[in-house]
Design an enzyme around this catalytic site. Sequence first.
Site: not given
Length: 425
Positions: A121, A182, A205, A228, A250, A253, A318-319, A352, A407, A412
């Site tokens: 995406y 979608q 988003n 971000t 940043q 964003h 993140e950064h 980026d 066990e 087994h």
Amino acid sequence: MIQQIKKGITYAESKEADLKVRALVENMLEKVTQEGDAAVREFSANLDKWSPASFRLSESEIKEIIAGLPQQVIDDINFAQTQIRNFAQIQRESIKDVEVETLPGVFLGHKNIPVNSVGCYVPGGRYPMVASAHMSVLTAKVAGVKRVIACTPPINGQIPSATVAAMYMAGADEIYLLGGVQAIAMMAIGTETVKPVDMLVGPGNAYVAEAKRQLFGKVGIDLFAGPTETLVIADDTTDVETCATDLLGQAEHGPTSPAVLLTTSKTIAEGIEAEIQRQLTVLPTADVAAVAWRDYGQVILCDTVDELISEADRIASEHVQVMTKNPRLFLEKMTNFGGLFLGDKTNVAYGDKVIGTNHTLPTREAARYTGGLWVGKFLKTCTYQEIKTEEASKLIGEYCSRLCEIENFAGHKEQADLRVRKYSK
């Protein structure tokens, strides 16, 4: 001593996907499951005012779109993709298959197998995220993924030509002009005309992020991505203008993007607000960046470098941009970060867009337990075993039988006992 000069909204005080978002996404996913292409078309028409004869672009349409772009745009995309491909290829070559004889006649190994199909995406909206095509499509292809499909939304009814070019140049096998939940649903669930994928990657988003969250398990995903984030770490070797520029770079964003200044410089800590406000008067994206800084911006003043490191690890951003006398100390000592940007000659925008590392990174403190998107995310490390001698099977079987008995796994145990009897003759 650590002082909070400016406090912003924390994750504990905010909600990324409220109940309304959750319920809406759940209903959309169910509708696509039940109605397939018809539901996808209905959502696209209602939400994006976009309902072409086919959401998938043909080869001729793609070439016509690319032909309409300036050569400089093509050259710049090519340069960025060359850097990203080169580093991704180096990463791929570092991942090795292994096989070892652990006992005489006992062979264990693992293979790194690419996921068969991936859906990427690439967000649109206010910012056509051309770079996200490189980071997802190209990296998947370097990993060896056979089928990579990519979706990006139209922008105000127009085709985002540079994004389409980047997808195609990165190696996408199918390109769809489709956005939002979608698009995520179409790729993960599949429809009458689109075969579903095994994995979803890419930012988006709150609705896209929630769709990925709900679909996780049916398909793999890269990360649970939030807004971000950036953390600027500074001492007196840098200046307030650079710090403010990199924070706002940043914050633009989105209105919920945290930007945090962590510094041992009282001059920078006390001067950052005025410099931020000065830059906001000329920044074209100030309408977004100003809200992000006002609500989510933080300024933290520390006395020592050790405090800088401990606070940075607590924040797990993140950064993380380090502009200090010895930036490599943070590479050595820090453990919680998505991407680290060392020295004032480096900046987050380089990462980026073009430098070569991947920009899809963990947010919301997820850097405590994961890194970002890279070729390894598209690989399944799968183990295998082979016993080549009767003696080895008997030896392992005797141990296995006794362990199964502890066990109470009778079936087994019999698997092991069968081999012991068979190879004791």
